[in-house]
Design a protein around this motif. Structure first.
Motif, PDB file in Angstrom:
ATOM      1  N   LYS A   1       0.807  -1.217   0.000  1.00  0.00           N
ATOM      2  CA  LYS A   1       0.000   0.000   0.000  1.00  0.00           C
ATOM      3  C   LYS A   1       0.844   1.273   0.000  1.00  0.00           C
ATOM      4  CE  LYS A   1      -4.164  -1.947   2.116  1.00  0.00           C
ATOM      5  NZ  LYS A   1      -5.140  -1.829   3.215  1.00  0.00           N
ATOM      6  N   CYS A   2       2.096   1.131  -0.368  1.00  0.00           N
ATOM      7  CA  CYS A   2       2.956   2.332  -0.336  1.00  0.00           C
ATOM      8  C   CYS A   2       2.569   3.287  -1.457  1.00  0.00           C
ATOM      9  CB  CYS A   2       4.427   1.943  -0.423  1.00  0.00           C
ATOM     10  SG  CYS A   2       5.034   1.703  -2.080  1.00  0.00           S
ATOM     11  N   TYR A   3       2.891   4.555  -1.255  1.00  0.00           N
ATOM     12  CA  TYR A   3       2.544   5.597  -2.219  1.00  0.00           C
ATOM     13  C   TYR A   3       3.588   5.665  -3.341  1.00  0.00           C
ATOM     14  CZ  TYR A   3      -1.326   7.585   0.434  1.00  0.00           C
ATOM     15  OH  TYR A   3      -2.541   7.781   1.031  1.00  0.00           O
ATOM     16  N   GLY A   4       3.167   6.297  -4.417  1.00  0.00           N
ATOM     17  CA  GLY A   4       4.076   6.436  -5.547  1.00  0.00           C
ATOM     18  C   GLY A   4       5.361   7.150  -5.173  1.00  0.00           C
ATOM     19  N   GLN A   5       5.270   8.130  -4.267  1.00  0.00           N
ATOM     20  CA  GLN A   5       6.453   8.888  -3.868  1.00  0.00           C
ATOM     21  C   GLN A   5       7.504   7.991  -3.227  1.00  0.00           C
ATOM     22  OE1 GLN A   5       7.105  12.175  -4.570  1.00  0.00           O
ATOM     23  NE2 GLN A   5       9.136  11.626  -3.831  1.00  0.00           N
ATOM     24  N   THR A   6       7.049   6.985  -2.467  1.00  0.00           N
ATOM     25  CA  THR A   6       7.992   6.065  -1.824  1.00  0.00           C
ATOM     26  C   THR A   6       8.803   5.325  -2.877  1.00  0.00           C
ATOM     27  OG1 THR A   6       6.426   5.770  -0.008  1.00  0.00           O
ATOM     28  CG2 THR A   6       8.196   4.139  -0.211  1.00  0.00           C
ATOM     29  N   LEU A   7       8.123   4.828  -3.898  1.00  0.00           N
ATOM     30  CA  LEU A   7       8.800   4.114  -4.973  1.00  0.00           C
ATOM     31  C   LEU A   7       9.777   5.044  -5.706  1.00  0.00           C
ATOM     32  CD1 LEU A   7       9.159   1.598  -6.703  1.00  0.00           C
ATOM     33  CD2 LEU A   7       7.151   2.275  -8.018  1.00  0.00           C
ATOM     34  N   LEU A   8       9.332   6.249  -6.010  1.00  0.00           N
ATOM     35  CA  LEU A   8      10.204   7.217  -6.682  1.00  0.00           C
ATOM     36  C   LEU A   8      11.448   7.520  -5.851  1.00  0.00           C
ATOM     37  CD1 LEU A   8       7.454   9.689  -7.918  1.00  0.00           C
ATOM     38  CD2 LEU A   8       8.972   8.404  -9.410  1.00  0.00           C
ATOM     39  N   THR A   9      11.236   7.737  -4.547  1.00  0.00           N
ATOM     40  CA  THR A   9      12.353   8.070  -3.663  1.00  0.00           C
ATOM     41  C   THR A   9      13.385   6.955  -3.627  1.00  0.00           C
ATOM     42  OG1 THR A   9      10.891   9.432  -2.294  1.00  0.00           O
ATOM     43  CG2 THR A   9      12.972   8.739  -1.311  1.00  0.00           C
ATOM     44  N   GLU A  10      12.918   5.709  -3.564  1.00  0.00           N
ATOM     45  CA  GLU A  10      13.851   4.575  -3.502  1.00  0.00           C
ATOM     46  C   GLU A  10      14.638   4.433  -4.806  1.00  0.00           C
ATOM     47  OE1 GLU A  10      14.565   3.282  -0.858  1.00  0.00           O
ATOM     48  OE2 GLU A  10      12.863   3.741   0.418  1.00  0.00           O
ATOM     49  N   VAL A  11      13.973   4.662  -5.914  1.00  0.00           N
ATOM     50  CA  VAL A  11      14.678   4.577  -7.205  1.00  0.00           C
ATOM     51  C   VAL A  11      15.739   5.667  -7.294  1.00  0.00           C
ATOM     52  CG1 VAL A  11      14.416   4.827  -9.710  1.00  0.00           C
ATOM     53  CG2 VAL A  11      12.759   3.478  -8.414  1.00  0.00           C
ATOM     54  N   TYR A  12      15.384   6.895  -6.916  1.00  0.00           N
ATOM     55  CA  TYR A  12      16.350   8.000  -6.972  1.00  0.00           C
ATOM     56  C   TYR A  12      17.502   7.769  -6.000  1.00  0.00           C
ATOM     57  CZ  TYR A  12      12.421  10.356  -9.306  1.00  0.00           C
ATOM     58  OH  TYR A  12      11.398  10.679 -10.147  1.00  0.00           O
ATOM     59  N   LYS A  13      17.190   7.213  -4.855  1.00  0.00           N
ATOM     60  CA  LYS A  13      18.238   6.936  -3.870  1.00  0.00           C
ATOM     61  C   LYS A  13      19.179   5.864  -4.392  1.00  0.00           C
ATOM     62  CE  LYS A  13      16.846   6.797   0.395  1.00  0.00           C
ATOM     63  NZ  LYS A  13      16.256   6.270   1.664  1.00  0.00           N
TER      64      LYS A  13
END
Length: 1046
Positions: free
Chosen positions: A70-82
């Protein structure tokens, strides 16, 4: 009609230029809430089942990330950028295909499972979301590398449509960045296994031909060239959305930094700039653009898309693009409705471009430079040993310690895709989270540290449990893989980390660019150089020789490289003319290439960068100048033939339509920043520059100085050459100006008739029944021409009237007509009353007209015949007023037809500048401008900006041309200086730096900062003399009135 489902009001902003007045947008966040707190407060179970999500990176590798269901799109984006260690992340996004197979951007503020229907089986992919108009706005070299990968993807997917030549050039730069310098057999092998273009086989020859020219180009430079070429293409960053207009015509909608675009096929037919748009909204399948009342369009435009979802998707993209490029603050929270909401509440919730640039500039974090390496290692077919890459092995990405943000990121699993183009990033020794380095093509370069401490720090870190070992090592062979893993500290010499890479020549990509970011750092570096380099005036004169020689060589390449390529490609020039042209200019070009290298070497020794213990013997330039001036005398015969070359080229252009077309198309290219035949005059003009510069050196030195004798002898040599060529140069400059006007004026033939001399061009106001009407006048030795209404749709001026100088009379008539600066011209055909913008302009015109009339009296009747044969026959018109009205109609029709043809013409010529600045220029002014040419690095500052930007600046033809570096082939921008005043800043300007001069025209103000007192004085001198001389007069005046000799 139905209710509006989504509305976005376009707030009025001052424009997209960074540094303008701030304007806020709207957000759906609660007051006091930000993205992280919003997601943290969202309800989620403590131990949700992990959900594996597959993401295709820009290098075509596939990563699998385990996220909470149930994580938000921002979480996925942040992990990819990190994972990528990506700093300028806001330019990027993650996209996926929906059921209808069109691409959707992942929204940060929604759970992933509510957006992606089958997240376990759907392939998401990282992509560039916002395409800035200039890649120079990208601050990080690594970001530019990722943008280059996006261009590569767009080429393969046929999104970035372009000509075959451009496509081949782009692929050649991609090849250079991936596998290095040209090797035909390996290039062909690489192209067999990697598909860059759908029709790649057909273009393979062109690709190899272009790649051969990139020898020595670094991967970072290649990436930058890819972006520079791509950004000029009409389809750069364009994503089509199928639609139709009210009449049912099939069109494509797109959005860019400038606004909403409309295409028919691949041709752009309309642009609705953000400044013209008041509101964007959608109703079901209808997309609505509400414009501001002024303008030629109806108030509201309507387009029909395929479905409601498609329409809403495009509306969201428009909202995000406008916010990112046009607003300057993070959007403010939008108050939520108490009872019910009406329409979509979607708003962009990330950082704007301005915030992103400010963050990198002002956050205080130390920006560590990266050395970009080739992203592929050549696989040798001649030996079983693994090829060792030329680049140094990266020494642990930032030397991360356990517990750092990167090491605690969500687990990634690297899956290298076998489908599609091969991976750009190298394969890694082991697909574990700790050993993966997504920034593999880069080497972290330590700043201001010695090799030993860094090496020691590396050893300590590597001894720590769980610390990364040689992250990002390119491995293409199992034996190499095992070698690295078994003995990380016992590397062979070929694999030693290059810790001294910072001492190598810096890439142009790390140079200051056309943005405010990095300005402070530029100034610090400049201060250090100023203290370290010589301060002798002779050194700065020698440096001026170097700077202007670099520009001169680039000018020669316009003919020897670029124009030659254009005519050969189209087979447009007869063999005899080819031989005449290039056999005369090629030897000169080759000589100056060697001469430039000598000057560069001498300046390097003078500055003490090499052989510092003997630098005293090299703090002079006279010996180099004398040796080369003597050699240059051997080329005088070539220079004397330039008259014939210009004449034959003009004749062939009139005779051969194909050559004429190639000639005109070439003049529209950015590399041809001046009229083409101007470049043919450069070799003789350069001799005049040598004479002036050597004269300054001789004046500076005392007779006892060891360099004085060589400089004086070199001056004698060049003076001898210039005296032989002086008359030829005057004739050539006149012929060049006549041919330039022949191309730019409509309604006149044979302007280059023998005996005709150009005297003055400029703007005057002609009195008609409608009042004073702006006209462009051209004065020659036998006639006076003037245009009708001004500029036609093709940016050319259309001849409206012509007056013979024979029997002409000019007298001042301010009192008679009560018009300031007014004078009357009486001729045999008609009498006209004109007014100048100032009394000085009036005196210049009257003086030149009177001298020209006197000269015309002494000429034979041949001038009348020339006049009749030159001006095209037109229908008899009874009065000037009738012809004005008729001409206006003609202008309208020609404008329409030219727009239909998408035809354009150079708009930065002297006549256009005179038109818009209400001034005039004489042939003497052109000659003075030729003498006063200058090149060099300057720091530029706008009136309301904070930082200084370092630019390579070339002053020629009354205009400043701006480049990022001296190596660039064409200017990024230009600033015509006619009408500008040059002065020193006053206290109110708030400039606290030395060697700053100010350029101002009305409210337009620019500040430029030089590196030394000498350089500052030279820029002031040449700009003043070429643009604001108070006593400019015609070449026909007696020689003693010419005050421009040095």
């Amino acid at each position: 009609m139905g209710e509006i489902e989504g509305t976005y009001r376009i707030l009025q902003t001052p424009g997209s230029r960074l540094g303008a007045q701030k304007t806020s947008g709207v957000s759906t966040l609660e007051p006091g809430q930000n993205l992280l707190t919003a997601m943290a407060s969202s309800p989620a179970k403590a131990h949700e089942r992990d959900l594996p999500v597959k993401i295709r990176m820009l290098d075509n590798t596939v990563e699998v990330l385990d996220i909470e269901s149930k994580c938000y799109g921002q979480t996925l984006l942040t992990e990819v950028y990190k994972h990528l260690n990506l700093i300028e992340s806001d330019y990027f996004g993650i996209e996926f295909q929906n059921i209808q197979s069109y691409w959707i951007w992942l929204e940060p503020m929604k759970p992933v499972i509510k957006q992606v229907r089958r997240p376990k089986t759907t392939m998401l992919r990282l992509a560039v979301k916002f395409f800035p108009p200039d890649p120079g706005q990208l601050q990080e070299e690594y970001t530019r590398y990722l943008f280059a990968l996006q261009i590569k993807r767009d080429l393969a997917e046929e999104r970035l449509t372009c000509s075959d030549n451009t496509a081949a050039l782009l692929v050649s730069h991609l090849l250079q960045s991936e596998i290095g310098d040209f090797d035909e057999s390996e290039d062909r092998e690489h192209l067999k296994t990697n598909q860059y273009l759908p029709n790649q086989e057909k273009l393979e020859g062109k690709i190899l031909e272009f790649h051969r020219k990139h020898v020595g180009q670094t991967p970072a430079e290649s990436d930058f060239q890819v972006l520079e070429i791509a950004r000029k293409l009409e389809m750069y960053g364009i994503r089509f959305h199928l639609a139709s207009d009210r009449e049912g015509t099939k069109i494509n909608l797109a959005v860019s930094h400038m606004g909403v675009l409309v295409f028919q096929g691949n041709t752009k037919i309309n642009t609705f700039n953000w400044s013209k748009v008041r509101k964007l909204s959608f109703k079901r399948k209808r997309f609505l653009i509400k414009l501001h009342p002024e303008g030629p369009y109806q108030d509201t435009l309507e387009f029909l898309l395929g479905s409601r979802d498609e329409c809403k998707n495009f509306w969201k993209i428009c909202v995000e693009y406008h916010t990112f490029f046009r607003l300057f603050d993070q959007p403010k929270p939008k108050a939520k409705a108490v009872f019910f909401t009406r329409g979509s509440s979607f708003r962009y919730s990330g950082r704007t471009q301005k915030q992103l640039v400010d963050y990198i500039k002002d956050s205080g974090m130390k920006r560590t430079p990266y050395e970009r390496r080739h992203s592929k290692v050549r696989a040798s077919t001649r030996t079983s040993n693994t090829d060792v890459p030329k680049q140094s092995v990266p020494f642990s990405e930032g030397l991360r310690t356990p517990g750092s943000p990167a090491s605690t990121a969500a687990p990634f699993h690297s899956v290298h895709s076998l489908a599609g183009p091969a991976s750009i990033l190298p394969m890694f020794a082991e697909p574990s989270p700790s050993s993966l380095d997504p920034r593999a093509p880069y080497t972290r370069i330590p700043d201001k540290t010695t090799a030993a401490p860094v090496e020691e720090a590396g050893r300590k870190l590597m001894q720590q449990p769980g610390s990364p070992m040689l992250q990002g090592l390119p491995v293409d062979h199992p034996q190499l893989s095992s070698l690295v893993l078994k003995s990380p500290l016992g590397l062979t010499p070929a694999f030693q980390v290059n810790l001294n890479a910072v001492t190598q020549g810096s890439s142009p990509l790390l140079s200051p660019v056309l943005s405010d970011a990095g300005g402070a750092r530029i100034e610090e570096d400049d201060e250090m150089k100023r203290k370290r380099y010589p301060t002798d005036k002779a050194y700065f004169i020698a440096k001026e020789i170097l700077a202007t020689e670099r520009t001169y060589l680039k000018d020669l390449e316009v003919i020897t490289v670029w124009f030659r390529s254009a005519v050969i490609k189209e087979n447009a020039m007869p063999e005899g003319l080819m031989t005449l042209l290039f056999s005369n200019i090629d030897p000169i070009y080759e000589f100056h290439r060697g001469f430039l290298k000598e000057i560069e070497q001498r300046l390097s020794l003078w500055e003490g960068r090499t052989n510092a213990h003997v630098k005293g013997d090299y703090q002079r330039i006279g010996d180099v100048m004398l040796r080369n001036m003597r050699t240059l005398k051997e080329f005088t015969s070539y220079l004397q033939k330039h008259d014939e070359v210009l004449t034959e080229l003009e004749k062939a252009t009139k005779r051969l339509k194909k050559l004429e077309m190639v000639y005109k198309e070439f003049e529209l290219q950015k590399v041809c920043y001046l009229p083409l035949n101007t470049f043919l005059l450069k070799p003789i003009q350069r001799l005049m520059h040598y004479k002036l510069i050597l004269g300054r050196l001789c004046k500076h030195y005392t007779a006892e100085h060891r360099d004085f004798t060589d400089c004086r002898n070199a001056l004698k040599e060049v003076t001898e050459m210039t005296s032989q060529l002086q008359h030829s140069l005057i004739r050539l400059e006149n012929f060049q100006k006549l041919t330039e006007l022949q191309h730019d004026l409509i309604g006149i033939d044979n302007l280059t008739a023998p005996g005709r001399e150009f005297i003055r061009e400029g703007c005057l106001y002609k009195l008609t029944k409608k009042g004073l009407q702006q006209r462009m006048f051209f004065l020659f030795s036998d006639m006076l021409l003037y245009t009708s209404k001004g500029v036609t749709g093709t940016n050319q001026f259309k001849i409206h009237g012509h007056l013979s100088l024979h029997g002409m009379l000019v007298e001042e008539s301010e009192n008679e007509w009560s018009v300031p600066h007014c004078f009357t011209i009486y001729s045999a055909q008609k009498t006209i009353v004109v007014a100048a913008s100032t009394r000085l302009e009036m005196s210049k015109w009257m003086e030149d007209l009177n001298v020209a009339i006197e000269m015309a009296k002494k000429s034979t009747e041949k001038s009348e015949m020339l006049l009749e044969n030159s001006v095209c026959n037109r229908s008899n018109r009874s009065s000037d007023e009738v012809s004005v009205e008729q001409e206006s109609e003609d202008d309208i029709h020609s404008s329409r037809s030219s727009l239909d043809r998408q035809s354009h013409h150079r708009a930065n010529t002297t006549m256009h500048v005179c038109w818009y600045r209400n001034t005039s220029v004489s042939m003497t002014d052109h000659s003075v401008a030729v003498e006063n040419q200058l090149s060099g690095y300057l720091l530029r500052k706008f009136k309301n900006s904070n930082g200084w930007q370092k630019l390579w600046v070339v002053f020629t033809n009354f205009c400043l041309f701006f480049y990022k570096t001296h190596q660039d082939d064409y200017p990024l921008a230009s600033l015509p200086l006619l009408g500008y005043t040059v002065s020193c800043p006053v206290e109110a300007d708030g400039i606290q730096k030395d060697y700053v001069f100010k350029l101002q025209f009305k409210s337009h103000v620019y500040f430029f900062r030089a590196e030394s007192k000498y350089t500052f004085e030279r820029w002031m001198e040449v700009i003043k003399r070429a643009t604001s001389s108070p006593a400019r007069s015609s070449l026909l005046l007696p020689k003693e009135k010419d005050t421009h000799t040095d």
